[in-house]
Design an enzyme around this catalytic site. Sequence first.
Site, mmCIF file in Angstrom:
data_model
loop_
_atom_site.group_PDB
_atom_site.id
_atom_site.type_symbol
_atom_site.label_atom_id
_atom_site.label_comp_id
_atom_site.label_asym_id
_atom_site.label_seq_id
_atom_site.Cartn_x
_atom_site.Cartn_y
_atom_site.Cartn_z
ATOM 1 N N ARG A 122 25.845 19.480 -12.725
ATOM 2 C CA ARG A 122 26.495 19.992 -14.133
ATOM 3 C C ARG A 122 27.831 20.400 -13.709
ATOM 4 O O ARG A 122 28.837 20.319 -14.774
ATOM 5 C CB ARG A 122 25.638 21.292 -14.430
ATOM 6 C CG ARG A 122 24.284 21.058 -15.137
ATOM 7 C CD ARG A 122 23.690 22.119 -15.583
ATOM 8 N NE ARG A 122 24.546 22.884 -16.650
ATOM 9 C CZ ARG A 122 23.902 24.215 -17.201
ATOM 10 N NH1 ARG A 122 23.074 24.627 -16.555
ATOM 11 N NH2 ARG A 122 24.869 24.508 -18.332
ATOM 12 N N LYS A 202 31.695 35.065 -2.646
ATOM 13 C CA LYS A 202 31.408 33.904 -2.618
ATOM 14 C C LYS A 202 32.574 32.888 -3.167
ATOM 15 O O LYS A 202 32.843 31.840 -2.226
ATOM 16 C CB LYS A 202 29.983 33.253 -3.142
ATOM 17 C CG LYS A 202 29.617 32.254 -2.385
ATOM 18 C CD LYS A 202 28.597 31.324 -3.526
ATOM 19 C CE LYS A 202 29.206 30.540 -4.696
ATOM 20 N NZ LYS A 202 28.459 29.699 -5.737
ATOM 21 N N PRO A 219 31.567 30.771 3.126
ATOM 22 C CA PRO A 219 30.822 31.295 1.843
ATOM 23 C C PRO A 219 29.432 31.278 2.077
ATOM 24 O O PRO A 219 28.662 30.494 2.750
ATOM 25 C CB PRO A 219 30.864 29.894 1.203
ATOM 26 C CG PRO A 219 32.237 29.349 1.655
ATOM 27 C CD PRO A 219 32.271 29.611 3.261
#
Length: 262
Positions: A122, A202, A219
Amino acid sequence: MIEKNLKDFDIAQIADSGQCFRFSRIAPQIWRVMAFQKILDIEKISENDYIFHCDKTEFRNIWYSYFDFQTDYGIIKDFVYKLRDAYLISAINYGRGIRILRQDLWEMIVSYIISQRNSIKRISNTINKICSHFSGNFPSPAQLSQFSENDFIKLGLGYRAGYLFEITKSVINYDLDLEKLKSMETLDAINYLKQFKGIGEKVANCIALFGLYKTDAFPIDTWIKRIIQKEYSGFFDVNKIKPYAGIIQQYMFFYQRFLEKE
C-alpha cells in the site's frame, strides 16, 4: 550496459526488504529501480552476476553510492559472527544480499510518514500515485506543495494526509531544514525530526537510517518488537551491535518476515 560480479548483493532481497518503495519486478530476473529522477533496470544473470542497464558514468555517479557498494558488508557480517548470537547469525545468513540503500532524504521523509500502520504494498501504491502526477518522478517539496490536504485524502492517506500536508509546508518554510538535518549526528537528527507532527520515534529512526544513512539508528516496528519479545525475553541491547545497528535491524526484519510466512 555494465556487467558486475557482486558479493553481498541480492537485488530480489533488497527489493523485498521494506526500505525502498519504488522497486518493481518487470520480468522473472529483471528489476526496475526509480530514484533521483532516473530509471535503472537490473538483470540477474547468475548467482552473483548482474547487468546494470546504464552507462559507466551513470553507474559511477549515481548507482555505486545508491547501492552502498563502497561498504564492505563482509566486515559487518564478521562483526555479527563474533557476537555468537544464534538469531542474528541466522538472520544475516538468510538476508545475506541486503544492503542499506543511500536514498533521497526528502523521499524518505514522505515515504515513512506514509508508512505508518501501512503495508509495504500500500505504501508503494500510494507513492506511485503521487509520482504519477509528476511524470513518474518523485516530487520535490515545492511540487508536492501543490497538493491540498484534501488531495492527499483522495489518495487514500487517511490521517496521514494532514501529516504529509504539514511536513511539506515545514520544508517549504525552512522550519524543517533538510540541509541542517544532513549535518547532524544521529541522536540530534532523530530528536530534531520528532519535533514535527507525524514523526515519532520509529519514523524518525527510519528517516535517519534510510534517508541519512545513519547506520547506528535502530527503527523498532512491530516486527522488531516481536523479535525482542520472542528471542530476547523483552530486552535487546542495541549498543552491542553499534555502529551497524540499522544494517543488522534490516537483516532481522527481513528474516522474521520469512519465518512468519512459514
